[in-house]
Design a protein around this motif. Structure first.
Motif, PDB file in Angstrom:
ATOM      1  N   VAL A 145     -12.898  -9.451 -13.305  1.00  0.00           N
ATOM      2  CA  VAL A 145     -11.657 -10.191 -13.574  1.00  0.00           C
ATOM      3  C   VAL A 145     -10.777 -10.332 -12.326  1.00  0.00           C
ATOM      4  O   VAL A 145      -9.688 -10.901 -12.403  1.00  0.00           O
ATOM      5  N   THR A 146     -11.217  -9.807 -11.196  1.00  0.00           N
ATOM      6  CA  THR A 146     -10.468  -9.916  -9.946  1.00  0.00           C
ATOM      7  C   THR A 146     -11.352 -10.518  -8.867  1.00  0.00           C
ATOM      8  O   THR A 146     -12.516 -10.827  -9.120  1.00  0.00           O
ATOM      9  N   VAL A 147     -10.793 -10.677  -7.691  1.00  0.00           N
ATOM     10  CA  VAL A 147     -11.609 -11.023  -6.512  1.00  0.00           C
ATOM     11  C   VAL A 147     -11.259 -10.047  -5.395  1.00  0.00           C
ATOM     12  O   VAL A 147     -10.124  -9.558  -5.329  1.00  0.00           O
ATOM     13  N   PRO A 148     -12.214  -9.733  -4.531  1.00  0.00           N
ATOM     14  CA  PRO A 148     -11.946  -8.761  -3.461  1.00  0.00           C
ATOM     15  C   PRO A 148     -10.854  -9.246  -2.517  1.00  0.00           C
ATOM     16  O   PRO A 148     -10.792 -10.413  -2.155  1.00  0.00           O
ATOM     17  N   TRP A 149      -9.996  -8.331  -2.124  1.00  0.00           N
ATOM     18  CA  TRP A 149      -8.961  -8.615  -1.126  1.00  0.00           C
ATOM     19  C   TRP A 149      -9.262  -7.877   0.173  1.00  0.00           C
ATOM     20  O   TRP A 149      -9.253  -8.455   1.250  1.00  0.00           O
ATOM     21  N   SER A 150      -9.535  -6.585   0.068  1.00  0.00           N
ATOM     22  CA  SER A 150      -9.944  -5.835   1.270  1.00  0.00           C
ATOM     23  C   SER A 150     -10.962  -4.793   0.865  1.00  0.00           C
ATOM     24  O   SER A 150     -10.952  -4.290  -0.251  1.00  0.00           O
ATOM     25  N   SER A 151     -11.854  -4.465   1.787  1.00  0.00           N
ATOM     26  CA  SER A 151     -12.928  -3.509   1.517  1.00  0.00           C
ATOM     27  C   SER A 151     -12.463  -2.095   1.824  1.00  0.00           C
ATOM     28  O   SER A 151     -11.318  -1.865   2.190  1.00  0.00           O
ATOM     29  N   SER A 152     -13.382  -1.140   1.671  1.00  0.00           N
ATOM     30  CA  SER A 152     -13.041   0.263   1.897  1.00  0.00           C
ATOM     31  C   SER A 152     -12.435   0.477   3.275  1.00  0.00           C
ATOM     32  O   SER A 152     -12.861  -0.118   4.260  1.00  0.00           O
ATOM     33  N   ARG A 153     -11.433   1.330   3.314  1.00  0.00           N
ATOM     34  CA  ARG A 153     -10.761   1.644   4.567  1.00  0.00           C
ATOM     35  C   ARG A 153     -11.366   2.897   5.184  1.00  0.00           C
ATOM     36  O   ARG A 153     -12.028   3.678   4.521  1.00  0.00           O
ATOM     37  N   ASN A 154     -11.116   3.089   6.463  1.00  0.00           N
ATOM     38  CA  ASN A 154     -11.584   4.272   7.175  1.00  0.00           C
ATOM     39  C   ASN A 154     -10.393   5.159   7.536  1.00  0.00           C
ATOM     40  O   ASN A 154      -9.295   4.670   7.791  1.00  0.00           O
ATOM     41  N   ASN A 155     -10.645   6.482   7.566  1.00  0.00           N
ATOM     42  CA  ASN A 155      -9.579   7.374   8.008  1.00  0.00           C
ATOM     43  C   ASN A 155      -9.618   7.489   9.531  1.00  0.00           C
ATOM     44  O   ASN A 155     -10.398   6.819  10.210  1.00  0.00           O
ATOM     45  N   GLU A 156      -8.760   8.364  10.073  1.00  0.00           N
ATOM     46  CA  GLU A 156      -8.663   8.456  11.539  1.00  0.00           C
ATOM     47  C   GLU A 156      -9.946   8.968  12.179  1.00  0.00           C
ATOM     48  O   GLU A 156     -10.159   8.809  13.386  1.00  0.00           O
ATOM     49  N   ASN A 157     -10.819   9.591  11.380  1.00  0.00           N
ATOM     50  CA  ASN A 157     -12.096  10.085  11.907  1.00  0.00           C
ATOM     51  C   ASN A 157     -13.220   9.071  11.759  1.00  0.00           C
ATOM     52  O   ASN A 157     -14.361   9.340  12.120  1.00  0.00           O
ATOM     53  N   GLY A 158     -12.900   7.927  11.167  1.00  0.00           N
ATOM     54  CA  GLY A 158     -13.907   6.895  10.991  1.00  0.00           C
ATOM     55  C   GLY A 158     -14.688   7.004   9.694  1.00  0.00           C
ATOM     56  O   GLY A 158     -15.581   6.199   9.441  1.00  0.00           O
ATOM     57  N   SER A 159     -14.355   7.971   8.847  1.00  0.00           N
ATOM     58  CA  SER A 159     -15.074   8.143   7.585  1.00  0.00           C
ATOM     59  C   SER A 159     -14.535   7.172   6.537  1.00  0.00           C
ATOM     60  O   SER A 159     -13.340   6.855   6.534  1.00  0.00           O
ATOM     61  N   ARG A 160     -15.425   6.718   5.647  1.00  0.00           N
ATOM     62  CA  ARG A 160     -15.007   5.797   4.604  1.00  0.00           C
ATOM     63  C   ARG A 160     -14.161   6.524   3.574  1.00  0.00           C
ATOM     64  O   ARG A 160     -14.485   7.621   3.153  1.00  0.00           O
ATOM     65  N   ILE A 161     -13.066   5.903   3.165  1.00  0.00           N
ATOM     66  CA  ILE A 161     -12.227   6.461   2.110  1.00  0.00           C
ATOM     67  C   ILE A 161     -12.038   5.403   1.033  1.00  0.00           C
ATOM     68  O   ILE A 161     -12.250   4.219   1.260  1.00  0.00           O
ATOM     69  N   SER A 162     -11.664   5.866  -0.169  1.00  0.00           N
ATOM     70  CA  SER A 162     -11.465   4.909  -1.251  1.00  0.00           C
ATOM     71  C   SER A 162     -10.230   4.082  -0.970  1.00  0.00           C
ATOM     72  O   SER A 162      -9.393   4.431  -0.151  1.00  0.00           O
ATOM     73  N   GLY A 163     -10.083   2.986  -1.667  1.00  0.00           N
ATOM     74  CA  GLY A 163      -8.919   2.146  -1.460  1.00  0.00           C
ATOM     75  C   GLY A 163      -9.251   0.667  -1.456  1.00  0.00           C
ATOM     76  O   GLY A 163      -8.488  -0.131  -0.915  1.00  0.00           O
ATOM     77  N   ASN A 164     -10.392   0.285  -2.046  1.00  0.00           N
ATOM     78  CA  ASN A 164     -10.688  -1.135  -2.158  1.00  0.00           C
ATOM     79  C   ASN A 164      -9.566  -1.830  -2.899  1.00  0.00           C
ATOM     80  O   ASN A 164      -9.077  -1.350  -3.914  1.00  0.00           O
ATOM     81  N   GLU A 165      -9.148  -2.975  -2.388  1.00  0.00           N
ATOM     82  CA  GLU A 165      -8.064  -3.732  -2.997  1.00  0.00           C
ATOM     83  C   GLU A 165      -8.610  -5.028  -3.574  1.00  0.00           C
ATOM     84  O   GLU A 165      -9.421  -5.710  -2.947  1.00  0.00           O
ATOM     85  N   TYR A 166      -8.118  -5.370  -4.770  1.00  0.00           N
ATOM     86  CA  TYR A 166      -8.576  -6.576  -5.458  1.00  0.00           C
ATOM     87  C   TYR A 166      -7.376  -7.399  -5.897  1.00  0.00           C
ATOM     88  O   TYR A 166      -6.347  -6.853  -6.310  1.00  0.00           O
TER      89      TYR A 166
END
Length: 327
Positions: free
Chosen positions: A72-93
């Protein structure tokens, strides 16, 4: 275009925190390396401190919630990275305001189901799992069988909804105090990032259209006529398939009110015209149209195929919008 987008659309996402049941085990890696006569430095070991079927049941609810959200949404931004470069949650729709009430209601139902599964499969059995681990795990990993109250705190379900802000206006933020050169660079970077996100949103809708059309085209290409048997080798869409494509045109209309894209608007018009023609083939019935298209005469199928490829050609520029922007 962006005015409509930022006036009313929202951002949403789902963040879930959980207690990990897979624990590393150096001793297991060492013993395994010895048994297989391989270098211990190359071996890694892990132990599931609980039956993994429990976590698969919990994960199924999460997957259903995420699938609904993405539908019911469309992607706005993909997973973000923390200061160490690791993937963190936070996908935005991107979330349309007209479905906000239903969206919140459905996501609340998923959360309640998730909590019920947690209670039934994990929390209510925690003391039993702890006692069984003395045997199943030979007394190891007991430190991970934390008190129940603490375990409950390790699980969290959070659906968030927030306004969609126009990042291109950050230069007007009175809180920003920096040399003009720095501000100009920040504005340019924010504008580019925002344009990329809009392009990605448009591309996501276009990708859905291409996927639906491609499946129908593949069904036509693989069709083999069998006299007296319209089922063997018949992958032409049934009524539900055409209805799904028709709903795709409705979805385009809903989103292009804000994500203005002429390619998608034209594609929606072509889809509606094609589905109307399919109905005419079946004298008003999409179900009966399948029998007509399944006949010996291949010209009707090829006519439909051409119009489907025309839809693909019309949609293609929306798929390339990001590349054109960067280009």
């Amino acid at each position: 275009m962006t005015g409509k987008l930022f006036e009313s659309f929202l951002l949403t996402g789902l963040n879930i925190r959980k207690y990990g049941h897979i624990k590393t085990c150096k001793e297991l890696a060492q013993e395994g390396a010895k048994a297989l006569t391989i270098d211990e430095d190359r071996a890694k070991g892990a132990v599931a401190i609980l039956d993994e079927t429990i976590f698969r049941k919990i994960a199924k609810v999460e997957a259903r919630a995420r699938n609904y959200m993405k539908r019911v949404t469309v992607p706005w931004s993909s997973s973000r990275n923390n200061e160490n470069g690791s993937r963190i949650s936070g996908n935005e729709y991107l979330l349309r305001p007209d479905i906000l009430v239903d969206y919140e209601k459905n996501m609340t139902k998923f959360r309640q189901e998730w909590e019920e599964v947690l209670e039934k499969e994990l929390f209510s059995k925690w003391d039993r799992f702890r006692s069984e681990a003395l045997t199943d795990l030979n007394g190891m990993f007991q430190e991970h069988f934390i008190p129940l109250d603490e375990l409950r705190k390790r699980w969290e379900w959070k659906v968030w909804i927030k306004p969609l802000l126009d990042q291109s206006n950050i230069a007007n933020d009175v809180r920003i105090k920096a040399p003009q050169e720095v501000i100009d660079r920040a504005v340019a970077e924010a504008g580019q990032q925002q344009a990329e996100r809009i392009s990605n949103a448009v591309g996501s809708i276009a990708d859905s259209v291409m996927k639906e059309v491609r499946e129908i085209v593949d069904g036509i290409d693989s069709f083999v006529y069998h006299d007296g048997d319209s089922r063997t080798g018949n992958h032409l869409p049934k009524a539900k398939g055409w209805e799904k494509l028709e709903r795709m045109a409705e979805r385009i209309d809903q989103w292009t009110q804000a994500l203005d894209d002429q390619s998608l608007t034209d594609a929606a018009s072509q889809i509606r015209d094609l589905v109307a023609e399919i109905r005419q083939l079946g004298d008003g019935s999409l179900k009966d149209a399948r029998a007509v298209l399944s006949g010996e005469d291949d010209s009707k199928r090829q006519n439909v195929r051409k119009k489907l490829t025309d839809i693909q050609d019309t949609t293609a520029p929306a798929m390339n919008r990001l590349e054109d922007f960067l280009g």
